[in-house]
Design an enzyme around this catalytic site. Sequence first.
Site, PDB file in Angstrom:
ATOM      1  N   ASP A 207       1.014  -1.280   0.100  1.00 42.18           N
ATOM      2  CA  ASP A 207      -0.041  -0.058   0.118  1.00 42.18           C
ATOM      3  C   ASP A 207       0.993   1.324   0.027  1.00 42.18           C
ATOM      4  OD1 ASP A 207       0.473   1.000   2.911  1.00 42.18           O
ATOM      5  OD2 ASP A 207       0.235  -1.197   3.135  1.00 42.18           O
ATOM      6  N   ASP A 209       0.768   3.548   2.399  1.00 39.16           N
ATOM      7  CA  ASP A 209       0.556   4.166   3.903  1.00 39.16           C
ATOM      8  C   ASP A 209      -0.637   4.886   3.587  1.00 39.16           C
ATOM      9  OD1 ASP A 209       1.370   3.910   6.275  1.00 39.16           O
ATOM     10  OD2 ASP A 209       2.397   5.740   6.452  1.00 39.16           O
TER      11      ASP A 209
END
Length: 284
Positions: A207, A209
Amino acid sequence: MTIGVIGGSGIYEALPLENVSTKSVSTPYGEPSEDVTLGELGGKEVAFLPRHGEDHQHTPTGAGYRANIYALKSVGVDRVISTNAVGSLREELPPRTLVVPDQIYDRTKHRTPTFFGEGMVVHMSFAQPYCPEMVGHLAESAREATDADVSEDGTYVCIEGPQYSTKAESEFYREQGWDIVGMTTIPEAKLAREAELSYATVAGVTDYDVWKDDSEVSLEEVLENAEANQESINAVIEHAIRTMPEDFESEAWSALEGTINTPTDAIPSETRERVDLLAGSYLD
């Protein structure tokens, strides 16, 4: 050589190990996350431990890091390949990228980062937290064994968890120039160094974040990308084991030399007994 692997159970299930057995190991630091799985791959001895347990029952803070590293040391491991799921702090490191970092920034608060203490003080160099030889070998293995984008070097900022970062924290990490964020390389890397094990990690980006305006990290996204990364990481681990150089040398294997600050005769006998596997040769 005996090569330790720390990661999720999906790695063990994918590795074509032969002559497989399990060993229950008791340690002075509690019980490991699971029994150690032993086997052979490409003529190399392999010892596997799932960091969070077989059913992912241990949190990033609650995992038995000391017991895990001690258990691997006790079965003869001298080098460790770790795997981590991480968030990206860089636009150019999108999800499903593999990163082999060379630096760490420790933001944890509630973890025990040493085997020693209790009457025995050890001050050890940690300027290069990952073994450079292992970093190079893992990065080369990643490039040769997968079609994934691979980034060598970079800084892994390790947070406490189990919550993900706040937006302010994520933006701060980016301002410092750090590259990936995760929850599990500390204290594992510190303990591996104290145990004189060559240690490095291959991290799979799951991802962005929470710093990216169009990205809000969620467990669903993390699990989806972690599953997609798993095939690549499995290929890296297998290739790295099969091609591990016989003439491999690591400064980590003598890391305790000159680091014990307490006179041997001042170290309590119970402490000496507890650390005998790790430091006994330096205390004779």
